[in-house]
Scaffold this active site. Structure first.
Site, short mmCIF file in Angstrom:
data_model
loop_
_atom_site.label_atom_id
_atom_site.label_comp_id
_atom_site.label_asym_id
_atom_site.label_seq_id
_atom_site.Cartn_x
_atom_site.Cartn_y
_atom_site.Cartn_z
CE1 TYR A 34 -3.57 2.90 0.82
CE2 TYR A 34 -2.15 3.27 2.55
CZ TYR A 34 -3.14 3.65 1.76
OH TYR A 34 -3.86 4.88 1.96
CD GLU A 42 -7.79 7.28 5.65
OE1 GLU A 42 -7.81 7.06 6.80
OE2 GLU A 42 -6.91 6.97 4.93
CD1 TRP A 72 -3.50 1.98 5.71
CD2 TRP A 72 -5.89 2.82 6.28
NE1 TRP A 72 -4.10 2.44 4.67
CE2 TRP A 72 -5.47 2.79 4.63
CE3 TRP A 72 -7.07 3.20 6.70
CZ2 TRP A 72 -6.56 2.97 3.88
CZ3 TRP A 72 -8.06 3.58 5.73
CH2 TRP A 72 -7.68 3.50 4.17
#
Length: 194
Positions: free
Chosen positions: A20, A42, A50
């Site tokens: 990522y 988010e 995350w």
């Protein structure tokens, strides 16, 4: 994963997180579907890591019809109950309910501004902010731009769009380049933003 490259320390060594960081984080995004996906993810991440959300991302895509705003805006209570029962996503009633509100908000923004991208990229005058942080501790959690974005989205009925969430969103979609100056991706993302 190329272990010889210098990366931002936040991505650690998990292959999914590193991929990522190396291919997606900070790359300018203008596609409305992908912008909405990041906005939803988010918001889902609030209070979680995350990496947890990255691991659930494909489940979100499947459960939310690939983040199709038009479909999500029409979701009923039955759809929300179905999502709450889905172990592949974050099963928080407030976060799931916000999907519908936020999808409706996106449709209203598209009606007014032509696209979600046109609305969101105004907060950086259409050009990615190129920061040159040396250490993670220098990277802010929020900025004046994220404060404004948050305030405007909340006025439009959006949920889970606090300033910190908005700034993380801005980092993810390349509105700001917060790769550390010593990270190999910093220079690549600068080029992508031109």
């Amino acid at each position: 994963m190329d272990r010889g490259k210098t990366r931002c320390g936040w991505c650690g060594t998990d292959p999914l997180y590193v991929a990522y960081h190396d291919t997606e984080w900070g790359v300018p995004v203008h596609d409305d579907r992908l912008l909405f996906e990041f906005l939803v993810l988010e918001g889902a991440q609030a209070g979680l890591s995350w990496l947890t959300i990255l691991r659930k991302r494909e489940n979100y895509r499947h459960a939310l019809e690939n983040f199709a705003c038009e479909r999500l805006a029409e979701y009923t209570e039955d759809d929300l109950v179905r999502l709450l029962a889905n172990p592949g996503i974050v099963r928080n009633r407030l976060k799931i309910a916000s999907l519908v509100k936020n999808a409706r908000g996106v449709l209203a923004i598209k009606e007014e501004f032509g696209s979600l991208g046109a609305f969101l990229w105004r907060y950086v005058d259409g050009v990615p902010v190129q920061n040159r942080w040396q250490r993670l501790e220098e990277v802010p959690a929020r900025t004046r731009s994220s404060d404004l974005m948050s305030k405007d989205l909340k006025k439009r009925g959006f949920n889970f769009v606090g300033s910190t969430i908005c700034y993380a969103f801005m980092q993810a979609v390349g509105m700001v380049n917060d790769h550390l100056a010593g990270c190999f991706r910093h220079r690549e993302v600068v080029r992508l933003g031109k």
